[in-house]
Write an enzyme that holds these catalytic residues in place. Structure first.
Site, PDB file in Angstrom:
ATOM      1  N   GLU A 112       0.863  -1.180   0.000  1.00  0.00           N
ATOM      2  CA  GLU A 112       0.000   0.000   0.000  1.00  0.00           C
ATOM      3  C   GLU A 112       0.897   1.226   0.000  1.00  0.00           C
ATOM      4  O   GLU A 112       1.968   1.207   0.606  1.00  0.00           O
ATOM      5  CB  GLU A 112      -0.879   0.012   1.266  1.00  0.00           C
ATOM      6  CG  GLU A 112      -1.801  -1.183   1.340  1.00  0.00           C
ATOM      7  CD  GLU A 112      -2.493  -1.323   2.705  1.00  0.00           C
ATOM      8  OE1 GLU A 112      -2.481  -0.360   3.489  1.00  0.00           O
ATOM      9  OE2 GLU A 112      -3.027  -2.407   2.964  1.00  0.00           O
ATOM     10  N   LYS A 114       2.268   4.572   1.294  1.00  0.00           N
ATOM     11  CA  LYS A 114       2.234   5.161   2.633  1.00  0.00           C
ATOM     12  C   LYS A 114       1.838   6.627   2.481  1.00  0.00           C
ATOM     13  O   LYS A 114       2.614   7.452   2.019  1.00  0.00           O
ATOM     14  CB  LYS A 114       3.604   5.041   3.295  1.00  0.00           C
ATOM     15  CG  LYS A 114       3.599   5.460   4.750  1.00  0.00           C
ATOM     16  CD  LYS A 114       4.926   5.083   5.386  1.00  0.00           C
ATOM     17  CE  LYS A 114       4.906   5.253   6.887  1.00  0.00           C
ATOM     18  NZ  LYS A 114       4.576   6.587   7.341  1.00  0.00           N
ATOM     19  N   ASP A 116       0.980  10.305   3.399  1.00  0.00           N
ATOM     20  CA  ASP A 116       1.500  11.211   4.414  1.00  0.00           C
ATOM     21  C   ASP A 116       0.353  12.025   5.008  1.00  0.00           C
ATOM     22  O   ASP A 116       0.048  13.120   4.570  1.00  0.00           O
ATOM     23  CB  ASP A 116       2.513  12.142   3.752  1.00  0.00           C
ATOM     24  CG  ASP A 116       3.590  12.545   4.712  1.00  0.00           C
ATOM     25  OD1 ASP A 116       3.748  11.869   5.737  1.00  0.00           O
ATOM     26  OD2 ASP A 116       4.262  13.542   4.442  1.00  0.00           O
ATOM     27  N   TYR A 224      -7.619   1.641   5.629  1.00  0.00           N
ATOM     28  CA  TYR A 224      -6.714   0.518   5.357  1.00  0.00           C
ATOM     29  C   TYR A 224      -6.823  -0.667   6.300  1.00  0.00           C
ATOM     30  O   TYR A 224      -6.179  -1.678   6.088  1.00  0.00           O
ATOM     31  CB  TYR A 224      -5.261   0.960   5.203  1.00  0.00           C
ATOM     32  CG  TYR A 224      -4.690   1.867   6.270  1.00  0.00           C
ATOM     33  CD1 TYR A 224      -4.224   3.124   5.914  1.00  0.00           C
ATOM     34  CD2 TYR A 224      -4.589   1.473   7.585  1.00  0.00           C
ATOM     35  CE1 TYR A 224      -3.679   3.980   6.863  1.00  0.00           C
ATOM     36  CE2 TYR A 224      -4.047   2.317   8.536  1.00  0.00           C
ATOM     37  CZ  TYR A 224      -3.596   3.572   8.176  1.00  0.00           C
ATOM     38  OH  TYR A 224      -3.053   4.414   9.103  1.00  0.00           O
ATOM     39  N   LYS A 313      10.695   3.128   3.120  1.00  0.00           N
ATOM     40  CA  LYS A 313      10.662   4.557   2.837  1.00  0.00           C
ATOM     41  C   LYS A 313      11.456   4.901   1.576  1.00  0.00           C
ATOM     42  O   LYS A 313      12.502   4.312   1.310  1.00  0.00           O
ATOM     43  CB  LYS A 313      11.287   5.340   4.013  1.00  0.00           C
ATOM     44  CG  LYS A 313      10.535   5.218   5.318  1.00  0.00           C
ATOM     45  CD  LYS A 313       9.335   6.134   5.291  1.00  0.00           C
ATOM     46  CE  LYS A 313       9.000   6.894   6.496  1.00  0.00           C
ATOM     47  NZ  LYS A 313       9.760   7.699   7.266  1.00  0.00           N
ATOM     48  N   CYS A 407      45.925  30.773  -3.228  1.00  0.00           N
ATOM     49  CA  CYS A 407      45.466  29.573  -3.940  1.00  0.00           C
ATOM     50  C   CYS A 407      46.147  28.325  -3.362  1.00  0.00           C
ATOM     51  O   CYS A 407      47.381  28.280  -3.286  1.00  0.00           O
ATOM     52  CB  CYS A 407      45.778  29.699  -5.426  1.00  0.00           C
ATOM     53  SG  CYS A 407      45.412  28.196  -6.348  1.00  0.00           S
ATOM     54  N   CYS A 410      48.540  26.831  -6.380  1.00  0.00           N
ATOM     55  CA  CYS A 410      49.750  27.487  -6.897  1.00  0.00           C
ATOM     56  C   CYS A 410      50.299  28.544  -5.951  1.00  0.00           C
ATOM     57  O   CYS A 410      51.365  29.108  -6.197  1.00  0.00           O
ATOM     58  CB  CYS A 410      49.478  28.092  -8.273  1.00  0.00           C
ATOM     59  SG  CYS A 410      48.375  29.508  -8.211  1.00  0.00           S
ATOM     60  N   CYS A 425      41.373  32.355  -8.421  1.00  0.00           N
ATOM     61  CA  CYS A 425      42.806  32.345  -8.653  1.00  0.00           C
ATOM     62  C   CYS A 425      42.965  32.872 -10.075  1.00  0.00           C
ATOM     63  O   CYS A 425      42.333  32.354 -10.997  1.00  0.00           O
ATOM     64  CB  CYS A 425      43.357  30.921  -8.557  1.00  0.00           C
ATOM     65  SG  CYS A 425      45.071  30.842  -9.078  1.00  0.00           S
ATOM     66  N   CYS A 430      48.086  28.324 -13.301  1.00  0.00           N
ATOM     67  CA  CYS A 430      47.810  27.561 -12.076  1.00  0.00           C
ATOM     68  C   CYS A 430      47.510  26.102 -12.435  1.00  0.00           C
ATOM     69  O   CYS A 430      46.724  25.827 -13.347  1.00  0.00           O
ATOM     70  CB  CYS A 430      46.623  28.177 -11.342  1.00  0.00           C
ATOM     71  SG  CYS A 430      46.022  27.148  -9.987  1.00  0.00           S
TER      72      CYS A 430
END
Ligand code: IVH
Length: 669
Positions: A112, A114, A116, A224, A313, A407, A410, A425, A430
């Site tokens: 079934e 679920k 909420d 249910y 779930k 950086c 570098c 940078c 680099c």
């Protein structure tokens, strides 16, 4: 932090959260976050059983009702359900119950959805509704009969010729999403606080003191289960119970399904994972119940749950975890992105341990620190992000994070251009920028060089075998053989893959160059209007802006890129090395006589197999064209999963909607 301290923190937080949820009707935590913290507590307690305290939330059967309504003791408790968060846990559940009832050959399961909402119990005497009670703490609930009677899908009189003297019907009262949104809009307009989710809104509504308000909010009810005291033999299975409920006049969820064995259950779970998004009410999992009542009776209940049922779930999209470190990553554009390295945790079906923190401002806003418990979320894309921190769970002696000034790759000073959130940078040589550029160049949607992923790129750079994208095309098998990772065959394979990439179309090369703001779609647009690199490099800002879809920012980025002498050199090198930086022409003859000649398409949603770009390529190769918005000139809308408003518009205009499969059929010779 010591285990003792963490246990205390978790208990306090969970207690606060359930008080806010159940007593105040004002949740302070997402359900999935509660679940995850609860599991952490359960795990810690299982590892340290001597530290379990009687007031721990794990020791509680249900939650206490508040006191505005008359309390009613349930004749039979309303149990809650054990959760399984993946298929493996579902299998373990089956193994557990099979150990208790080893004689059973075959279990039938009822699946079934679920829903909420909020569980309620309805009592009918001689066919008439006499009482409706909330679940409360499972043993005692609140009488809300007046409110229940406003729910149209609850019969006031059972549709049975010989109704039993008493019957108790249980099910879920819920608010359809449309109604939930309507109520929240109204509350927003009136400056009232919003309901966090449909479940909360349903629970809050059921416990409204003014039944008129309940009447205005269109609650619904799916039944249910039922209890027929003194007539237990009448019904022998959950499936029969559902049939009985339908006959008696209740709404039973139409998607319940009887499955033989766990494979059927898993299939049901997987089928609904996507499909549930299209339901008009919220579901967060599948309730799996053993069908046969005799078997249910044999298995019975634990302190909190029936042994014969479990809730499987769907993966949470938000979850808490703990930050172990904060690092920065330098991308191919030089942008320095901070990220949190976290305790690995399951999120929407995958294990994650890194989350983006976007930029320095975001870090300051969050005040995120190493040691913090944070909530992370899948942000639609692959990289999760940190939504917020749970300051209540912060350990002592943490210090604010200080963003680096240089950086990490570098060592040159980082700069933050005026009015930009991004720190960069700006050293064009680099190594981190070069690394990012190479990975991007080789990636699937760019030059698609098989076997050239991050690890190999890092190795090539460390061994100084490449210093630019062009250097890839100068690599020799012998050079690769000197690297640890390569043998003759694998080296030859990579060199061949690099060679093959030379014949990739101009639009992919343009994307691979990594010009700012030129993603796949813009690369495609630009390559169509400027079919050679010469034409594109000579284009002025107004020329570029003249292209449909190209704005001033992109135009400027393109012009600047081609002005840079280093980039001019790269283009020259690539050309010398045999790449064709020009449209080699879609076969014009094919396009003219193509199956889709003159047809206009609009794409919406995610397709199961084709990427957007692939679909567009297929359409164009067959002579059709793709536009961005639906109008009377549109011939087809190609419809994927989670379509946007375009689908609705197309329907209202009577335009044909195509699935991916139908679309591919159109192309068949
Ligand atoms: S059966 C002993 N069936 O989920 C059996 N519950 O996490 C207990 N729920 O309190 C419940 N849809 O509010 C059952 N088809 C369904 C359900 C369902 C939603 C809710 C219900 C229950 C909670 C347990």
């Amino acid at each position: 932090m010591s285990t003792d301290d963490r246990l205390l923190q978790l208990r306090q937080q969970l207690q606060k959260a359930s008080y806010a949820y159940y007593v105040m009707d004002a949740p302070v935590m997402e359900d999935s976050v509660y679940d995850q913290l609860y599991r952490e507590l359960q795990k810690l307690e299982a590892e340290n059983p001597d530290l379990i305290t009687p007031d721990s939330p794990t020791q509680r059967v249900g939650e206490q009702p508040s006191s505005q309504f008359r309390s009613v003791a349930h004749n039979i408790p309303l149990y809650s359900l054990e959760n399984a968060f993946n298929v493996q846990e579902l299998q373990q559940w089956q193994e557990r119950w099979q150990r208790i009832a080893p004689t059973i050959e075959k279990a039938e399961y009822v699946c079934e959805l679920k829903i909420d909402g909020s569980a309620i119990a309805l009592t009918y005497e001689n066919g008439l509704l006499v009482r409706g009670v909330t679940r409360g703490d499972g043993t005692t609930g609140e009488e809300i009969s007046q409110n229940i009677k406003t729910i149209r899908s609850i019969p006031l009189k059972l549709n049975l010729d010989n109704p039993p003297p008493t019957v108790e019907v249980r099910g879920e009262a819920f608010l359809p999403l449309e109604e939930f949104n309507r109520i929240n809009h109204e509350r927003e307009a009136q400056g009232e606080s919003l309901f966090a989710n449909p479940r909360n809104a349903a629970a809050g509504t059921l416990r409204q003191l003014d039944s008129k308000i309940v009447h205005q909010r269109r609650l619904q009810f799916f039944a249910y289960t039922l209890h027929l005291p003194g007539q237990e033999d009448q019904i022998q299975s959950q499936w029969q119970a559902l049939e009985y409920l339908k006959k008696a006049g209740f709404m039973v969820n139409p998607h319940c399904q009887l499955c033989e064995g766990l494979d059927g259950v898993v299939e049901y779970f997987e089928d609904w994972e996507g499909a549930r998004q299209r339901l008009p009410y919220m579901t967060d999992g599948v309730v799996v119940k053993i069908n046969q009542y005799p078997l249910q009776r044999e298995l019975g209940f634990t302190q909190k749950f029936p042994r014969w049922a479990i809730a499987l779930k769907y993966p949470a999209e938000e979850t808490p975890t703990v930050v172990k470190a904060i690092e920065v990553n330098v991308g191919r554009t030089g942008a320095v992105t901070p990220l949190a390295v976290m305790e690995p945790v399951q999120l929407a079906g995958t294990t994650v341990q890194r989350a983006t923190l976007h930029n320095q401002d975001r870090i300051q806003e969050l005040d995120i620190r190493v040691g913090d418990t944070v909530i992370i979320r899948k942000a639609g894309e692959i990289i999760p992000e940190v939504v917020r921190i749970m300051a209540e769970l912060r350990p002592e002696n943490t210090t604010p994070y200080i963003f680096p000034t240089h950086c990490p790759a570098c060592g040159s000073p980082l700069v933050r251009p005026l009015e930009e959130a991004v720190i960069r940078c700006v050293n064009s040589s680099c190594s981190a920028i070069l690394q990012g550029s190479l990975i991007h160049w080789a990636s699937r949607n760019a030059l698609d060089i098989q076997g050239l992923g991050e690890k190999v790129v890092v190795m090539l750079l460390e061994n100084r075998l490449v210093n630019s994208v062009a250097d890839l095309y100068r690599l020799q098998v012998e050079q690769l053989l000197e690297l640890e990772r390569f043998a003759q065959k694998s080296a030859e394979k990579l060199i061949a893959a690099i060679e093959v990439s030379k014949s990739q179309p101009w639009s992919r090369i343009l994307f691979g160059l990594g010009i700012r703001h030129v993603g796949q779609v813009n690369a495609k647009l630009l390559s169509q209007q400027f079919p050679t690199v010469e034409k594109l490099s000579q284009a002025s800002i107004p020329d570029l802006e003249g292209v449909y879809g190209i704005g001033p920012e992109i135009a400027e980025a393109v012009v600047n890129w081609f002005r840079n002498p280093g980039n001019q050199q790269l283009i020259q090198d690539l050309r010398d090395l045999g790449l064709v930086l020009a449209d080699q022409g879609i076969d014009q003859a094919k396009t003219d006589s193509g199956k889709l000649k003159g047809k206009t398409f609009v794409l919406t949603g995610t397709l199961p197999n084709l990427s957007r770009l692939e679909a567009q390529e297929l359409i164009e190769q067959s002579g059709g064209k793709v536009t961005s918005s639906v109008s009377t000139k549109t011939d087809y809308v190609l419809l994927g999963d989670k379509p946007g408003s375009k689908a609705a518009k197309a329907e209202s205009l009577g335009i044909k909607l195509l699935s991916e499969a139908e679309f591919l059929q159109l192309l068949e010779p």
